[in-house]
Scaffold this active site. Structure first.
Site, mmCIF file in Angstrom:
data_model
loop_
_atom_site.group_PDB
_atom_site.id
_atom_site.type_symbol
_atom_site.label_atom_id
_atom_site.label_comp_id
_atom_site.label_asym_id
_atom_site.label_seq_id
_atom_site.Cartn_x
_atom_site.Cartn_y
_atom_site.Cartn_z
ATOM 1 N N ASP A 23 9.277 14.013 4.993
ATOM 2 C CA ASP A 23 9.949 14.472 6.209
ATOM 3 C C ASP A 23 8.985 14.993 7.267
ATOM 4 O OD1 ASP A 23 12.325 13.840 4.978
ATOM 5 O OD2 ASP A 23 12.695 15.890 4.272
ATOM 6 N N GLY B 135 0.804 -1.217 0.000
ATOM 7 C CA GLY B 135 0.000 0.000 0.000
ATOM 8 C C GLY B 135 0.836 1.267 0.000
ATOM 9 N N THR C 90 -35.863 -33.309 9.340
ATOM 10 C CA THR C 90 -34.438 -33.611 9.339
ATOM 11 C C THR C 90 -34.139 -34.367 8.053
ATOM 12 O OG1 THR C 90 -34.782 -35.686 10.553
ATOM 13 C CG2 THR C 90 -34.303 -33.718 11.868
ATOM 14 N N HIS C 91 -32.981 -34.127 7.455
ATOM 15 C CA HIS C 91 -32.636 -34.708 6.149
ATOM 16 C C HIS C 91 -33.665 -34.337 5.075
ATOM 17 C CE1 HIS C 91 -29.634 -37.371 8.115
ATOM 18 N NE2 HIS C 91 -30.528 -37.400 9.095
ATOM 19 N N ASN D 102 4.895 0.537 5.667
ATOM 20 C CA ASN D 102 4.747 -0.796 6.241
ATOM 21 C C ASN D 102 4.001 -0.811 7.565
ATOM 22 O OD1 ASN D 102 6.283 -1.399 4.050
ATOM 23 N ND2 ASN D 102 8.087 -2.095 5.181
ATOM 24 N N SER E 44 -41.992 -12.530 -12.129
ATOM 25 C CA SER E 44 -41.726 -13.150 -13.425
ATOM 26 C C SER E 44 -42.180 -12.250 -14.555
ATOM 27 C CB SER E 44 -42.436 -14.498 -13.524
ATOM 28 O OG SER E 44 -42.302 -15.051 -14.817
ATOM 29 N N LYS F 242 -46.840 -14.358 -10.290
ATOM 30 C CA LYS F 242 -45.778 -15.045 -9.558
ATOM 31 C C LYS F 242 -45.015 -14.057 -8.677
ATOM 32 C CE LYS F 242 -42.309 -18.621 -10.416
ATOM 33 N NZ LYS F 242 -41.317 -18.242 -9.415
ATOM 34 N N VAL F 243 -44.773 -14.459 -7.439
ATOM 35 C CA VAL F 243 -43.996 -13.653 -6.495
ATOM 36 C C VAL F 243 -42.889 -14.529 -5.926
ATOM 37 C CG1 VAL F 243 -44.039 -12.287 -4.381
ATOM 38 C CG2 VAL F 243 -46.012 -12.248 -5.929
ATOM 39 N N PRO G 106 6.244 15.946 2.123
ATOM 40 C CA PRO G 106 5.415 14.731 2.236
ATOM 41 C C PRO G 106 6.072 13.615 3.034
ATOM 42 C CG PRO G 106 6.225 15.037 -0.014
ATOM 43 C CD PRO G 106 6.509 16.298 0.720
#
Length: 464
Positions: free
Chosen positions: A132, A99, A187-188, A141, A318, A324-325, A130
């Site tokens: 100093d 950077g 489940t599954h 760094n 659509s 359609k929603v 700029p």
């Protein structure tokens, strides 16, 4: 366009006459035409404004910067923080991995703006140098990682956390409102025993609560600042006590609890704090994906899906199918989560690139982190406002699916045994009949016993 001539250690460079940046910024503009201009996040620029001002104050306190220069630098930084110089930072993310060029962009702009504030003109030799003066006691760094931490911490605390908390609160309120709505569990993706809709939503609220805790737990590491380590972490060219003092000023100016890093070598060579905090953002993304996905499946239909909850109808879904929603907020949320998971992969890999004393993937880490934090915040507010607050149970559908479920037979296990209960369920499924009908036909229970033992409302337990 008119130009002026600026110089650096490599020679002369033409710079747009009306811009405050100088030679090194212009070189970067010309050398890294990658992606859209000015892609360096604004939050990073703001963070530099805080740290450059803090550095000027710390340097003055320690006797290495005159008060006149301190005040001019601080005044220019205040203009950056007030968004008055936004068009002076044209550099891209895709530059040197430390950077450095963005650090110099800030140094040059602050230097030239301070000179103008003091009555000078662009093109003249600035009374504020700029390197100093603006960059005194600093290195790219240690400044860029400091800017990363300031920007990331501010974004998480001021934006992400409040927005996630808002959605978490709504889900907790829904959990309480739906506490008596008994429904079938899954489940599954297959029918399971009952629970309440409130219990289901309580899991969502708990997920976000745990995610928020995880995120907050990472903040102490993120609050540690590299500034004062200079080039490799030794603090070369800094006055004694500078690291603590400059962190104190940053904390004062931002109102956030920043401190100097415990180990400057770690703070420059690695960015584990960023990896850690983004890992918590990833955890939230995983949770939010599950929540949004569950809600769109629970709302699927309106007639041929699960349809156990109703969500707000916000817009036509659509261009060919009238009426359609779609669950658009759920889709937007899950796409955001996918982006965050991708960002985490980038950040994790970038975090490995700390070669000896310096990580050189800083800008891409910062940009991806800030995008994730903002996207999650925005998505939580949008999902809360346009979906979560309007969720309601679809009582007829919930009742039908509960009544039709074969897994209510589980309540008979303790009365007639697992194998007999399984026989009832399989026979009812094969014949398309009810559990009660087959339980009686098989002679395993009476009608009265079935009604007494198979009561969905008694199967949901006492856990909220």
């Amino acid at each position: 366009m008119t130009f002026r001539i600026e110089k650096d250690t490599m020679g002369e460079v033409q710079v747009p006459a009306d811009k405050y940046w100088a030679a090194q910024t212009e070189r970067s503009r010309n050398n890294f035409k990658i992606g859209p201009e000015a892609s360096m996040p604004k939050e990073i620029i703001e963070a530099f404004g805080y740290l450059k001002k803090a550095a000027a104050y710390a340097n003055h306190d320690l006797g290495v910067l005159p008060v006149e220069k301190r005040d001019l630098i601080a005044q220019a930084c205040d203009e950056i923080l007030a968004n008055k110089l936004d068009d002076q930072f044209p550099l891209v993310i895709w530059q040197t991995g430390s950077g450095t060029q963005s650090n110099m962009n800030l140094n040059e702009v602050i230097s030239n703006r301070a000179h103008v504030l003091n009555g000078g003109k662009l093109g003249e030799k600035s009374i504020i140098h700029p390197n100093d003066d603006v960059n005194k006691s600093q290195s790219s760094n240690d400044t860029y990682p400091t800017a990363m931490h300031i920007a990331a911490y501010k974004k998480v605390v001021e934006v992400t956390i409040p927005c996630v908390e808002r959605l978490q609160k709504t889900l907790a309120q829904k959990a309480d409102a739906f506490k008596d709505v008994v429904k079938i569990g899954r489940t599954h993706l297959m029918d399971a025993t009952p629970l309440t809709l409130g219990q289901e939503f309580s899991a969502y609220a708990a997920q976000l609560d745990f995610g928020l805790r995880a995120l907050k737990n990472t903040l102490p590491h993120l609050a540690q600042l590299a500034l004062g380590g200079t080039a490799v972490g030794t603090g070369l060219n800094t006055p004694k006590g500078y690291d603590v003092k400059v962190a104190d000023y940053i904390a004062k100016f931002t109102g956030l609890p920043f401190i100097t890093a415990e180990n400057k070598f770690e703070a420059l060579a690695t960015h584990d704090a960023v990896v850690e905090t983004h890992g918590a953002l990833k955890q939230l993304a995983v949770s939010l994906y599950k929540i949004a996905n569950d809600i769109r499946l629970l709302a699927s239909g309106p007639r041929s899906g699960i349809g156990e909850i109703l969500i707000p109808e916000n817009e036509p879904g659509s261009s060919i199918m009238p009426g359609k929603v779609n669950p658009t907020q759920c889709e937007a949320m899950t796409m955001v989560c996918a982006q965050v998971l991708g960002n985490d992969t980038t950040i994790s890999f970038a975090g490995t690139q700390g070669h000896f004393q310096l990580n050189v993937f800083k800008p891409v880490m910062a940009a991806n982190f800030l995008q994730s934090a903002q996207l999650l915040a925005d998505a939580c507010v949008s999902f809360d406002e346009h979906c979560a607050v309007g969720i309601e149970p679809n009582f007829p559908r919930i009742k039908k699916q509960l009544d039709d479920s074969l897994m209510l037979v589980t309540a008979l296990n303790t009365h007639i045994g697992y194998e007999n209960a399984a026989k009832i369920a399989k026979t009812a499924h094969k014949n398309g009949t009810t559990l009660k009908e087959e339980a009686i036909n098989l002679g395993l229970v009476t009608a009265e016993q079935f009604d007494e033992w198979v009561r969905p409302e008694d199967m949901v337990g006492s856990l909220k």
